[in-house]
Design an enzyme around this catalytic site. Structure first.
Site, short mmCIF file in Angstrom:
data_model
loop_
_atom_site.label_atom_id
_atom_site.label_comp_id
_atom_site.label_asym_id
_atom_site.label_seq_id
_atom_site.Cartn_x
_atom_site.Cartn_y
_atom_site.Cartn_z
N GLU A 36 7.83 54.05 24.75
CA GLU A 36 6.59 54.61 25.29
C GLU A 36 6.14 55.82 24.50
OE1 GLU A 36 4.78 53.18 27.37
OE2 GLU A 36 6.01 51.87 28.62
N GLU B 146 0.56 42.01 39.53
CA GLU B 146 1.58 42.29 38.51
C GLU B 146 2.39 41.04 38.18
OE1 GLU B 146 3.27 45.64 36.20
OE2 GLU B 146 1.37 44.74 36.78
N GLU C 292 -4.52 44.58 29.52
CA GLU C 292 -4.29 43.40 28.68
C GLU C 292 -5.34 42.30 28.87
OE1 GLU C 292 -0.67 45.76 28.63
OE2 GLU C 292 -1.90 45.02 30.30
N ASP D 262 6.80 41.11 24.89
CA ASP D 262 5.42 40.88 24.49
C ASP D 262 5.03 41.48 23.14
OD1 ASP D 262 5.82 43.35 25.66
OD2 ASP D 262 4.04 43.28 26.94
#
Length: 707
Positions: A124, A361, A379, A267
């Site tokens: 992150e 989610e 996204e 991902d």
């Protein structure tokens, strides 16, 4: 982003359906509404939260790590380094707000420091902070040259990025070169050496930012470390299926979780395989991406659905739900040039949104809510933006309009935008992640903006996974010329013969042209009622709910084994539950195991967030005997959830009696002796609710005494 679409842009022909048409006035109004949404959130943060990392939109204050109750791993994104402002700087640039961009850069230079004794997520911090600093530095110099502003700027943000990069480097000191998932900003890996696991995306989403830092600063070590991590990950793929697992041991390279999909935990690794080729010009990454992509389309893609499988048993599904992070995949397919499956998966996701108002989610294969949260993720809008740029189909403007209106209706609050705790109830959560400003509103604005509305030439940049802008000019090889291409003359590139480089066969051309000539509507039409036409599965009687589970109950232990759940005792005495789909007795048992595990997660979250119960006492007097005088005994007790809550000076006074049997897991002996008294019982053998049920018919007020 048109040069990126050279990787395989469709030649699309056919009339545009009038039903989806959007005139210039409506589009400009939506663009300005998206701009207003950004500033509503941005000003709420700056006025009520800065210099904190995030805004708490319901409390209307900043979230400062260490001052608010811990939320677990999610707080590892926070480093008390003004995360939201740093992550948002290039959105201000995209919006053309030179004044606020310059002001934000000055604030970051003045206020942000990384010399803090905090453990942060390497992943992150890299994508949000390092990427944000690099993008803002690049744009500051871009505006110096092209807009004649910020003449005072001398690369201060790059110096800060370099400082942060060096603080992340200790995480790469592992046997394999795969980085640790966390690092202490001040002390490196001190006291963190025992951490052994990281996710594939965590380790494989470093190369764009680290390579950019090396090429801008002249320090090669950052790029070298990131390339090594990517090389090791490639070696760890399953050689038969070419799939990746989700979690691995950073020292041995062994897989800890072999679930393979395109969503959470994996991902952006796939995303960076392709984008590393685009940005850095290294063909080995295109070869790797093509191999992975073929495997995903062979095993994971099931029509519009993308279902996790086991990397070593790719024909076996590992779960029956999909998570929201996979919504980025259609956008990546656009960059790859594979438009048909991108249209299909995006349409499926849009129908899920229409059913539930927002994208949950996670949702099941029959499109029911699995996890109800919606943290305002970007996204889906990212994929919508890329599909519109690739096809110019006005349908995607209508999709964006629907998404915009849903955010306004369900997420806007007086102090910014609040995450939705559950799409089924539309309840809010006191949370506004930095990516809402960095990505969600950026893609929403860009979707409705015309090229003439922008102060940046986006053809010269690539978006990172956090939607930060890195220039294509960073490439040192063949792709460097991409930035000089004329978008208006764009056409499908001719095939280039496959080559081999660095030991990796390029099974497909360096560009991936498509010969498909169709309008996306013809792909969407067969899927029109895919979600609404799906009947929910019939509910079946559950064998065991998580709230009922007792380790000491043999029947419960057998039930969880049948569900494919193994229970491991950790060295500190805690229990770890591991679910393996393939170990379940049957497919239905495996699905119940997934539900059981999710219930356990929710129970853990609820227990962590629940306020501590007010401690109470049970006191009684012991009569005098030949050896001891009369005296009072006080025992600490926990209040039962089944009785009334005692407040202030309220008390219950009665005689004390021991229950027989003491654990009250069988029929009571002489229950009349307990009537009107406080029953002292012992914990164990059965659940507390069972003990209460055994006592309730004699109307006792019960406390479980902990001594």
């Amino acid at each position: 982003m048109w040069p990126l679409l050279l990787l395989g842009l469709l030649a699309l022909i056919g009339p545009r359906p009038a039903a989806f048409a959007m005139d210039a006035l409506e589009r400009s109004q939506l663009r300005e509404e998206a701009r207003d949404m950004f500033y509503h959130a941005y000003r709420a943060y700056m006025e009520n939260a800065y210099p904190a990392d995030e805004l708490m939109p319901l409390s209307c204050k900043g979230r400062v790590r260490g001052q608010e109750p811990s939320r677990g791993d999610i707080d590892d994104s926070l480093g008390n380094f003004s995360l939201t402002l740093v992550d948002t700087l290039d959105t201000l640039a995209v919006l053309g707000d030179f004044e606020e961009f310059e002001h934000g850069v000055k604030l970051v230079i003045r206020d942000v420091t990384f010399d803090t004794d905090l453990v942060v997520s390497v992943f992150e911090t890299n994508i949000r902070m390092l990427g944000g600093l690099l993008s803002a530095h690049i744009l500051a110099e871009y505006f110096q040259q092209r807009a004649g502003i910020m003449s005072w700027y001398r690369g201060e943000l790059l110096s800060m990025a370099k400082d942060l990069g060096f603080r992340l480097l200790p995480a790469f000191n592992t046997t394999t070169g795969i980085p640790h998932g966390r690092v202490n900003l001040r002390h490196g890996m001190r006291s963190l050496e025992n951490l052994r696991e990281t996710c594939t995306a965590c380790a494989g989403t470093m190369v764009l930012e680290m390579a950019a830092l090396s090429r801008l600063s002249g320090e090669p070590v950052f790029e070298e470390k990131a390339h090594r991590a990517m090389d090791v990950l490639w070696q760890m793929r399953h050689r038969s299926s070419d799939l990746m697992g989700t979690v691995l041991n950073i020292h041995s390279g062994d897989w800890v979780r072999r679930d393979s999909g395109v969503g959470a935990g994996i991902d952006s690794y796939y995303e960076y395989c392709l984008k590393a080729y685009i940005l850095l010009g290294e063909e080995k990454y295109l070869g790797r991406f093509n191999r992975h992509y073929d495997a995903v389309m062979k095993y994971i893609s099931q029509g519009p659905l993308l279902l996790d499988v086991l990397m070593h048993r790719p024909h076996t599904n590992s779960r029956n739900f999909m998570d929201a992070l996979l919504a980025f995949w259609p956008g990546l397919q656009v960059l790859k040039g594979d438009i048909r499956p991108a249209v299909e998966t995006h349409e499926m996701l849009y129908q899920v949104i229409q059913r539930h108002n927002l994208l949950p989610e996670a949702f099941t294969t029959d499109f029911q809510v699995h996890w109800g949260q919606h943290p305002l993720r970007p996204e889906f809008l990212e994929s919508t933006y890329f599909l519109y740029r690739a096809t110019q189909d006005p349908y995607y403007l209508q999709v964006g309009k629907h998404a915009l209106q849903a955010l306004q209706k369900y997420a806007r609050v007086p102090c910014g935008y609040a995450a939705v705790k559950d799409v089924r109830t539309a309840a809010h959560e006191d949370r506004m992640d930095s990516f809402v400003l960095a990505e969600t509103f950026k893609y929403l604005f860009l979707l409705f903006a015309e090229p003439a509305d922008l102060v940046l030439d986006l053809d010269e940049f690539i978006f990172t996974t956090e939607a930060h802008l890195l220039p294509l000019s960073l490439s040192t090889s063949g792709n460097a010329s991409a930035a000089q291409l004329n978008p208006s003359a764009l056409k499908v590139a001719p095939p280039i013969e496959p080559t081999a480089q660095n030991g990796h066969d390029l099974d497909e051309p360096r560009t991936c042209p498509s010969t498909l000539h169709l309008f996306p509507e013809s792909v969407r039409r067969p899927l029109k009622n895919m979600v609404n036409g799906m009947c929910p599965r019939r509910s079946h009687r559950r064998k065991l709910h998580a709230v009922q589970f007792q380790v000491g109950n043999p029947e419960h232990m057998k039930a969880v084994r049948d569900m494919g759940i193994a229970i491991i005792t950790l060295p500190d005495g805690r229990l770890q539950l591991l679910h393996t789909f393939a170990n379940a007795r049957s497919a239905s048992d495996a699905e119940e195991g997934l539900q059981f595990m999710q219930e356990m997660v929710e129970l853990s979250k609820a227990q962590a967030q629940a306020p501590d119960s007010t401690p109470l006492t049970v006191s009684y007097r012991v009569a005098a005997s030949a050896h001891t005088p009369a005296h009072k005994v006080v025992l600490t007790a926990g209040p039962a959830h089944f009785g009334r809550e005692l407040k202030g000076n309220e008390r219950v006074v009665a005689s004390v009696a021991l229950a027989e049997p003491l654990r009250v897991c069988a029929a009571l002996e002489q229950p009349q002796k307990l009537k009107g008294r406080i029953a002292v019982i012992e914990r164990g053998d059965c659940m507390f609710i069972d003990k209460v049920c055994a006592l309730i018919y004699i109307l006792c007020f019960v406390y479980s005494v902990f001594s």
